[in-house]
Enzyme design. Structure first.
Site, PDB file in Angstrom:
ATOM      1  N   TYR A 180      39.881  37.472  52.965  1.00  8.20           N
ATOM      2  CA  TYR A 180      40.838  36.403  52.673  1.00  8.20           C
ATOM      3  C   TYR A 180      41.816  36.203  53.836  1.00  8.20           C
ATOM      4  CZ  TYR A 180      39.274  37.000  47.787  1.00  8.20           C
ATOM      5  OH  TYR A 180      38.547  37.103  46.628  1.00  8.20           O
ATOM      6  N   LYS A 193      32.212  49.486  51.447  1.00  7.39           N
ATOM      7  CA  LYS A 193      30.766  49.253  51.553  1.00  7.39           C
ATOM      8  C   LYS A 193      30.377  49.543  52.996  1.00  7.39           C
ATOM      9  CE  LYS A 193      26.849  47.546  49.744  1.00  7.39           C
ATOM     10  NZ  LYS A 193      26.166  47.949  48.500  1.00  7.39           N
ATOM     11  N   ASP A 230      29.736  48.328  44.851  1.00  2.00           N
ATOM     12  CA  ASP A 230      28.856  47.935  43.741  1.00  2.00           C
ATOM     13  C   ASP A 230      28.833  49.024  42.675  1.00  2.00           C
ATOM     14  OD1 ASP A 230      27.653  49.428  45.748  1.00  2.00           O
ATOM     15  OD2 ASP A 230      25.760  48.333  45.718  1.00  2.00           O
ATOM     16  N   ASP A 248      40.215  42.224  44.475  1.00  2.00           N
ATOM     17  CA  ASP A 248      40.369  41.054  43.611  1.00  2.00           C
ATOM     18  C   ASP A 248      39.365  41.131  42.465  1.00  2.00           C
ATOM     19  OD1 ASP A 248      41.083  38.606  42.618  1.00  2.00           O
ATOM     20  OD2 ASP A 248      40.185  37.423  44.230  1.00  2.00           O
ATOM     21  N   ASP A 297      39.856  42.446  38.206  1.00  2.00           N
ATOM     22  CA  ASP A 297      39.481  41.648  37.033  1.00  2.00           C
ATOM     23  C   ASP A 297      38.518  42.413  36.116  1.00  2.00           C
ATOM     24  OD1 ASP A 297      41.024  39.558  38.055  1.00  2.00           O
ATOM     25  OD2 ASP A 297      39.556  38.041  37.460  1.00  2.00           O
TER      26      ASP A 297
HETATM   27 MG    MG Z   1      41.825  37.199  40.702  1.00  2.00          MG
END
Ligand code: MG
Ligand code: NAI
Length: 331
Positions: free
Chosen positions: A124, A171, A204, A228, A232
């Protein structure tokens, strides 16, 4: 006197921030409140979703409570997400989402974890380009300095809150350079914290483990995009969007918010669950050192969660105002 900035935003952001103000006033929190504006409605009126005065108010305050804003899904010239703008402008580098088993029937027991996410770089970084019609690229930027800073934050948080294990999520088997640098930096910082158990996990597998055995985690620390998504996934165990709170910490101030958005489908009906914003308020009170007030508010939230009343998102029929009153009745 502690100064708290309140930014309501759009939709139910206004309802839940108003609710929080009412509760904080009933708690007689020794703070003054300053209101500032941001969001889609502000953009339509002024051409700027995050006016200079708002940024200045956030910087001048000890801490800020941010409701939610509406963002258009299509590109709108001149519009930038205010929360992203604020993270950049004030260098809010640590995005932190605690997830705990709520005292609700059917909740998964034993969950008490925190996702600590680097908030300023990674995928980002904002460096994206479209090359003609057929190709687009995004730069994933990882620096030693930002990696060190976020892992140090996670270590201090773990030590301060009595947690004993940190999971570094990456990763590096595929992203050898970017995740490689993050991993190497994290393990070096953690080698100075012998009191903490250190584990590394590929992203993962971390998603899989968060979905199947969330109680095995204490603190996860990771880069921007991974954090992010993982936060969630983790928030499922905390009772959902009506309850989830998050914090953005910088070097000088911090911004606290519910995880949910402006919920246009229920805005204006007076039925938004205010508890996510009240949980964000608990984190805010802790940040400014008003710990006894934070504790009283947290206890009241837990009591209302255990006994109701519940808003429709928790299968009840109560209004925002009724939940607010139930919280205040606990004081
Ligand atoms: Mg979010
Ligand atoms: P949303 O979180 O606003 O709503 C998703 C669903 O959850 C809706 O059905 C809504 O009614 C429900 N919900 C959310 N919060 C609730 C609460 N406190 N009580 C009861 N029900 C609740 O996400 P959505 O619909 O994807 O986005 C709506 C708008 O919000 C968009 O414009 C989006 O850009 C914005 N948004 C803003 C965020 C922020 O300001 N940090 C975060 C996420 C979305």
């Amino acid at each position: 006197m502690t100064r708290l900035c309140l930014i309501a935003g759009d939709g139910i952001g206004r309802e839940v921030v108003q609710a929080a103000r009412q509760v904080l006033e009933a708690l007689a929190v020794p703070a003054e409140f300053v209101e500032a504006e941001a969001g889609w409605e502000t953009f339509q009126r002024t051409g700027n979703a995050l006016p200079e005065q708002t940024l200045a108010a956030v910087q001048a305050a000890n801490s800020t409570l941010f409701g939610a804003v509406s963002s258009p899904s299509q590109r709108v010239a001149g519009y930038r997400s205010p929360i992203v703008g604020m993270r950049k402008a004030i260098d809010l580098y640590a995005c932190v989402r605690p997830v705990q088993t709520p005292p609700l029937a059917n909740a998964r027991a034993g969950v008490n974890l925190v996702v600590v996410r680097e908030n300023t770089e990674g995928l980002y970084s904002g460096q994206e380009t479209r090359e003609g019609d057929e190709r687009a690229t995004a730069q994933r930027i990882i620096t030693r300095q930002a990696s060190e800073r976020i892992v140090q934050w996670a270590v201090q948080y773990a030590q301060r809150t009595g947690r004993r294990k940190i999971t570094v999520v990456h990763k590096a088997n595929v992203l050898r350079e970017t995740c490689g640098l993050f991993r190497e930096t994290a393990l070096r910082v953690l080698s100075d914290a012998p009191d903490l158990q250190v584990e590394e996990m590929l992203v993962d597998n971390a998603a899989y483990q968060l979905a199947r055995a969330p109680e095995r985690f204490e603190v996860l620390v990771t880069t921007n995009l991974f954090g992010d998504i993982l936060s969630d996934v983790a928030s499922v165990w905390g009772g959902g969007l009506g309850l989830a709170a998050s914090a953005n910490y910088g070097t000088r101030t911090a911004v606290f918010e519910p995880v949910h958005g402006s919920a246009p489908d229920i805005a204006g009906q007076g039925i938004a669950n205010p508890l996510a914003t009240l949980s964000a308020s608990v984190l805010m009170l802790e940040f400014v050192g008003l710990n006894s007030y934070a504790e009283r508010l947290q206890t009241a939230i837990q009591a209302v969660l255990a006994n109701g009343p519940y808003t429709p998102d928790l299968a009840g029929a109560a209004t925002t105002a009724e939940v607010v009153q139930a919280v205040i009745d606990q004081f």
